[in-house]
Design a protein around this motif. Sequence first.
Motif, PDB file in Angstrom:
ATOM      1  N   GLY A 208      -1.390   7.538   7.113  1.00 31.86           N
ATOM      2  CA  GLY A 208      -0.718   7.909   5.876  1.00 31.86           C
ATOM      3  C   GLY A 208      -1.704   8.214   4.767  1.00 31.86           C
ATOM      4  O   GLY A 208      -2.904   8.034   4.914  1.00 31.86           O
ATOM      5  N   GLN A 209      -1.179   8.675   3.650  1.00 33.96           N
ATOM      6  CA  GLN A 209      -2.067   9.041   2.551  1.00 33.96           C
ATOM      7  C   GLN A 209      -2.537   7.786   1.849  1.00 33.96           C
ATOM      8  O   GLN A 209      -1.871   6.756   1.863  1.00 33.96           O
ATOM      9  N   SER A 210      -3.709   7.870   1.237  1.00 33.57           N
ATOM     10  CA  SER A 210      -4.136   6.773   0.391  1.00 33.57           C
ATOM     11  C   SER A 210      -3.429   6.951  -0.934  1.00 33.57           C
ATOM     12  O   SER A 210      -3.072   8.054  -1.315  1.00 33.57           O
ATOM     13  N   GLY A 211      -3.207   5.873  -1.625  1.00 31.88           N
ATOM     14  CA  GLY A 211      -2.485   5.966  -2.884  1.00 31.88           C
ATOM     15  C   GLY A 211      -2.497   4.625  -3.559  1.00 31.88           C
ATOM     16  O   GLY A 211      -3.435   3.866  -3.387  1.00 31.88           O
ATOM     17  N   PRO A 212      -1.455   4.317  -4.304  1.00 34.06           N
ATOM     18  CA  PRO A 212      -1.474   3.059  -5.034  1.00 34.06           C
ATOM     19  C   PRO A 212      -1.565   1.868  -4.083  1.00 34.06           C
ATOM     20  O   PRO A 212      -0.933   1.847  -3.036  1.00 34.06           O
ATOM     21  N   VAL A 213      -2.360   0.912  -4.463  1.00 38.87           N
ATOM     22  CA  VAL A 213      -2.457  -0.335  -3.722  1.00 38.87           C
ATOM     23  C   VAL A 213      -2.076  -1.435  -4.684  1.00 38.87           C
ATOM     24  O   VAL A 213      -2.592  -1.503  -5.799  1.00 38.87           O
ATOM     25  N   HIS A 214      -1.155  -2.273  -4.271  1.00 40.75           N
ATOM     26  CA  HIS A 214      -0.751  -3.377  -5.131  1.00 40.75           C
ATOM     27  C   HIS A 214      -1.075  -4.675  -4.430  1.00 40.75           C
ATOM     28  O   HIS A 214      -0.883  -4.815  -3.233  1.00 40.75           O
TER      29      HIS A 214
ATOM     30  N   ARG B 284       0.852  -1.181   0.000  1.00 48.08           N
ATOM     31  CA  ARG B 284       0.000   0.000   0.000  1.00 48.08           C
ATOM     32  C   ARG B 284       0.889   1.233   0.000  1.00 48.08           C
ATOM     33  O   ARG B 284       2.051   1.157   0.376  1.00 48.08           O
TER      34      ARG B 284
ATOM     35  N   SER C  44       0.819   3.525   1.958  1.00 48.25           N
ATOM     36  CA  SER C  44       1.276   3.760   3.304  1.00 48.25           C
ATOM     37  C   SER C  44       0.562   2.776   4.206  1.00 48.25           C
ATOM     38  O   SER C  44      -0.648   2.674   4.176  1.00 48.25           O
ATOM     39  N   ASP C  45       1.330   2.045   4.987  1.00 56.99           N
ATOM     40  CA  ASP C  45       0.702   1.150   5.941  1.00 56.99           C
ATOM     41  C   ASP C  45       0.386   1.864   7.240  1.00 56.99           C
ATOM     42  O   ASP C  45      -0.272   1.316   8.116  1.00 56.99           O
ATOM     43  N   ASP C  46       0.876   3.068   7.374  1.00 51.49           N
ATOM     44  CA  ASP C  46       0.518   3.881   8.527  1.00 51.49           C
ATOM     45  C   ASP C  46      -0.951   4.258   8.401  1.00 51.49           C
ATOM     46  O   ASP C  46      -1.373   4.767   7.361  1.00 51.49           O
TER      47      ASP C  46
END
Lengths: 627, 175, 512
Positions: free
Chosen positions: A565-571, A558, A560-562
Motif C-alpha cells: 500500500g501507499q505510505s501516508g499518515p502514521v498514527h 498506518r 495502509s497495512d498492506d
Amino acid sequence: MAAAAGVAVIASGQVGTLTLERGVAGTLVLRTTSLAALFMIALGMVAVAIGLYAPRYHSPGPGTSAYQAAYTLALVASLGVLLAGSVTTFLVAWEAMTIAGYLMILRHPVRVEAVRGGYLFLALGEVGFMLVVGALGLLAAKTGALSFAEMAARAHTVPAGYEDLVFVLALMGFGFKAGIVPFHIWLPEAHPVAPADGSGFLSGVVTKLGIYGFMVVAFELLPRGPVWWGLLALGLGSASALLGVLYSLMERDWKRFLAFSTVENIGIVVIALGASLTFFESGLAALGALLLIAGLYQVLNHAAYKTLLFLGVGVVEHAAGTRDMDRLGGLARRLPRTAVPMLVGSLGIAALPPLNGFVSEWLIFQGLFQAFRIGSHLVAVLLVVAAAVLALTGGLAVGAFARSFGIPMLGMPRGGGAAAAVEKKQPWLGGALLAGACVVLALGAPLVLFGLSRVAGTTSGEHLGSLLLVPGLTIIPAHVDFSSLAPTWLAVCLIAMLAVPVAISRVGRGEEAGRVGQVWAGGMLSFRARMQYTATTFANPVRVTFDRLYRPTVDVARASDDPAGQSGPVHYGFRVTPVFERALYRPAGRLLDRLGAAANRLQSGNVNTYLLYVFVAILIAYGAALL
Amino acid sequence: MTTSGRDPGSPLPPNTANGDLDAAADQLRERSRTVLRRSLHIRTVDTGSCGACESEIRLLSSPYYDFHRLGLFFTPSPRHADCLLVTGPGCRAMDHAVLSAYEAMPAPKVVVAVGACPLGGVFGADRYTRGAITGLVPVDVVVPGCPPSPLALIHGLLLALGRIEERISPPGGEQ
Amino acid sequence: MTAREHDGTFGQLAGEGTERQPLVSDLHLPAAAVGDLVAQLAPVARFADMFARPAEEGLERVLVFTDDQSGGHLRLFCPLEEKFPVPLSLLLPAAYQEECELYELWGVEPGGGKPVNRVILPPSAETEKPLRAPGGKRLSSEVRAPHVVQGEAIEFPWGPIRGAGQESLYLGLVTTGEELLDAYLAMFHKHRGVEHRMVGQTLARALFLAERCEGLGAVGNALAFARAAEAALGLGVEPAAEVTRCLALELERVYNHVASLAALGAATGLSVGQSEAEILLEDCLRLNARALGHRYLFNLVEVGGVRRGVDLAALDAGLDRLEAGYESLVAKLLATNSYVDRLEGAGTITGEVAHRLALVGPVARAAGVGTDLRRSPQVWGTSYVGFEQARERAGDCLARMLVGAAEVRESVRLMRHWVRSGIPLQDDWSAPAPSPWEGGSPAAGLGWAETCRGEALVHLEVAGGQVTFARLRPAAARNWRALDDALRARNVFTDVPIVEASFWLTVAGFAR
C-alpha cells in the motif's frame, strides 16, 4: 500575605534554635518545636515565592478572590498544623487544611477534571484523616493525654501491640497526604487542575505536612520501636521513589509529570526517614541522626525546586496555552526569565552537582552505605537494596528532568502556541527567588547542615554537629576514611571548569569572526518540528524496558497495512494505567459500588421500615450496654 | 595520477604502485603535520553515482588500504570535515544537500571530485543532472577513473592536502 | 481464457503452437480486458514490470510477467487512458510503485482516487510537471499521499547524506523512540533519467549508460540490455561469449555477496568480521581485474558478444583462494553468537509478502519464494547444467545471509566447471561490425538476466541503429519496496543498517 509569610520565616528562624512551649487557651494548644520551625521555613519560602507570583499570574475576578481566600485559609491552617501542640488542635487544623486545599483545587469548578481531581484529593484526604484520627485517638486513649508533650512523656506506657497499630495507622494516614505509594493517586489528578501556585503549594507544603505528621508520631510520640517500623517505611519509600519516577517518565502533561516526581521525592524523604528509624532502632543513633538530617534537607530542597518548577509551568501554560510537553518546544529563547530558574530547579531536582538536590541525596547515600554497621545481615542487605533502588531512581530522574527541561525548552516549537509564546507580563520573580534558594541551599550546605543538626538533635536527642563538619566547608558524614564532600568548593570548581572551554574558544578563535549556519540535518530540505524527539519518544526506551510494569495499551494506525500500500499518515498512541489504579483502586471502587448497591436495598423509602431500623438499633445498643 | 612500470602479475590495479604510495605518504606526513595537524577528516557526498565509487571509497578504510595510518578519517558530520569527497554527476535534486554540506564545513576546506561523473564524463547537463559538479562547489582536486581505485583515491587526497598548503602558506599569494 | 492451461508456459496464452515454446510471448488487449487477465495471472505468475511506452496513438501500457518455472516472459500491451477507472494495484499490489512512476513520468493518475507516493520527482521541482509527457501538463498535488506523522510518533530523519561511502537516500524512520512503526523512503535524489537519455543514442552508447546505471550490477544490467538488443535485432551469440558473460555475472554475484557480508559486519559492529570480509572483497575485485580487465567488470558485455577474453589461469587460481577464504569467513561468522543473534529475526519478510510484492533475487529466495531464472535450461542452454537454487524459509537477515553463502558456493562451482570445460574463453569474442543494424526497421526486444540482486529486465526498441525507447528494470527497483515492510516488522532502530545491508540493494538501481 507575602509579608505574613515573611514574618513566618523570621519567626521560625528565631525559634528554630530553641524549643519552647507557650499558650494554652481553652482547647487550643500551640507550641513551636525546632522540627516544626524547619517546616515553617519551607512553608515561608514557598509562601513568599507564591506571594510574588500570584498577583501577576491570576487575572482579577470573583473566582480569583475566592481562590485567594481559600489559599490564605490553607496557609493559615498549614501553619496551624505546624504550631498545634495537642491532638485536637492538630486535627482541626489538619481538616481545615484539607478542605481549604480542596477549595483551591476547585478554582475552575466547571471542568470535569477539576471536579475529579478535587474529589480524589478530598476523598483520599478524608480516608487519611480517619486513619490519623484512629492513630492519634488510640495514642491519646492509651496515654490519657491530649497534648503532644504529655503524650510523648507517657509513650512508654503504651502496650507494644498498640504502638505497632498506631505506627502503621499513622504511616498510612499521613501517607495519604504525603503521597506515599500506594496512597498517592490524588497527586497526578489534583495537581494539573489546580492553578500553578496552588499546585506549588500542594506539592511544596501540603505533602510536607504529611511528612511532618509522620515525623511527629514516629520520632516524637513513639520514639523507639521495633526495627520493622523503619524497614516498612523504607520499603514504602523505595516503592514511592521508583514508581514515582517510572510513572513520571510516561507523562506528557508537565504538571502530572511534576506530580509523579513529587511522589518520587517524597519517596526519597521516606527512604531517609525509614533508614533513620532503622538505625535508631538498631542502636546506631549517630547514623540515625545523619539520615534524619538528610531527609529534612531533602524536604527543604524539594519545597524549593518543586514549587519553582510548578510556578514555571504556570507561566508556560499561560504563555503557550498548553502543558503538553509534546506540543511545546523552543521556549528557552522565548521565555528566558522562566527558563533559567527552571534549569536551576531541574538540575537541583535531578540531584546533579553542584546544586542542592545533590547534597541531600549524597548524604542519604552515605547514610545507607553505612548499613554494614548494623548487626543483622538481613536489615543491612535491605538498606543496601534501598540504596540500589535510590540509585536507579536517581538515574531515571536525571533522564526525566533532562526530558522535562529539554523537550519543551529547547529545539523547535511543536505547536503554534509555543511558537507565539512571549514573556511579557508574566510573573518571574517568584521563580527566580526559589532558584536563589536552591543555590543558597547548595552553596550554603555547611550552614544548612549546622542548622539541621540542631533540629535533629532536639528531635531525636542525638547531637551530631561537631561530628558532621570539619573546618574548611567540608562535610564528613560518616567516617573520616569513608567519604567527605565540600559542596561549596565543588560548585566553585565546576563553574571554574566551565570557564576553561569558554576561555579556549576566546583565545583560539583569533581574528576570524564566527559564522552562524544552519543545523546539519543530513542535507535534507526542511527539518520539521515532527522530526525532533518528543517527551514520549525520549522516554520510550524506559517504557520498553519496564513494559511488564506499564502494560500500555498501544494503538497504531498506518495509511495502509498492506505492504504494497501507499505510505501516508502514521498514527501512534499509547496509554499507561498505573499499577495501583489497575490492581488496587479500581477493584476497591467496584467493591464499594457493590457494597453501596447492597446497602441501597436497606433504603426502602418506607417510614415504617426506618422506624424499625431505629428500634432494632436501640435494642442492640441497649443489649450491648447491658453486657 | 601517475603510471609506473609494474609487474604484470601484480594484483594491484594500474595507476599507482607501492613506491609512489610510500613517497606520497611521506609527503603527506610532512604537509599534514604543519597544516592540518596530521589528520584530514573527510565527508563523502553522493550526487547520483552508480555506486561503484562508493564501493571503492568504503574500501579506503579496509585492511588493504587502511587510510587511517595516513591520518585520513571519515566523519559523519561536515562540521568536523576538512574535505568534501564528491561522487556522481551532480543530480539537481542533490544541489541543496551538497551546498549545505559545503556550507557546514569549517574553513579551510577542500573539495575532491571522484570519478568520471563529476567531471561530466558520463551524463550530460540537462533537467536531471548538472553533468559536472564544478559549477556547484569549487573543486580543488579531481580523481578520474570509472571508478578510481582506492590507491588513486589516496593519491588524490594527498594532492588535496598539498593544495591546502598552496592556498594558505604564502600570505596573500592565493591563486 | 485461463493463464496457464496445460504445460505451464505463456505460449498457449499468446496463441502460439506447443512444439516450440517461445521465451517471450506478447498479447495485445483492449484496456477493458486487462483487469480480468491480470486477476487470473496474479496468483500463478510473478509480476515483473509495468511501464508506459509512446505508441502511435497516445500511450500504451506494458505489463511484464515472468513464469519462474519455465523462465518464460509474457508481455501484455494495452492502450493507456489518462485515468484508469480503478487502480491496477488493487488487483496487483506489486504494481503500485510502477503506478506512481507512471504518474510522475507521464502524468497518468492511478485512478480510483488512490494517492501516489513520490518516487522520481523531487518535491522541490520548481514546476510539478511530468518528466516525459509532452506539452504543458501539470501534476496535481492532491494526488500525493500525505507524508505526516501523528499521535506520539516522530519521524527520525536519515539522509539524504548518510554514512561515509553510502549512497544518497532519504529514510524517514517513523518511530516511538525505540520500535519502528513505518519508514518513508525517498530515492528521487539520484534519479538521472537514464532511460530518457538512451532515446536517440546508438546501441553502444546506450549500453554504456545501462552499465553506469547501477555500478554494482553492471554486468547484469548490461547483459539484460544486450539480450534485449539481440532479441530485437535477431542476433546470435557465440557459445563461448555466452559462457564468458555467465562467468562475469557469477563473479559479480560473488563480490556483491562478499560486500554484503562486509556491510553486515559494519552494521553489527563486528569489526573483525567486517575487516575479513573487506579483505576478501578486495581479493574478489582484484580477481575481476585480472581475469576480465576491470574491478567492477565494466566494458565487458557488448551487443552480440563480449569485448575481452578471460585470463583462465588467473581465474582458476583465484577461485581456489576465494573459496577457501569465503568458507572460513562464513564459518567464523556463523560461530559468532553476537553476530548471528543480531541477524536472526531481524527484518523478516514472509513468503506471502515476498509474493505479494513480487520480490526477486536472494530476498525472495530467503523467504522461500524461488525466483532464480538460472534454473531454466530453456533460457540458458547447457551453461547452468546441474544448477541448484538456494532457498531458505525464515525470511530474516540470517536467511538472506545463508542464501548468499549458498549462492557463492554454487557460483564458484559453476565457474570452476566452465573454466575447466575446455571452452576457448580466453579468446576475444567481440561482435561483428554493426553494419547489419544500420537502417534496420523498427524492432523491439525483451532481455533479462539473473543478477546478484535478482531478475534484471530490459525492454528495448530500436530503429535505424538507434534506441527509440528503453525501459530498464534492475532488480533493486523491485526489492526496495520491501525494505519498509522488513523494517516495521518488530524491529528497533539499531536493526536498520543490518536490514539494509542484508538486502544489499543499490539506490542507483532504483533511481535510474
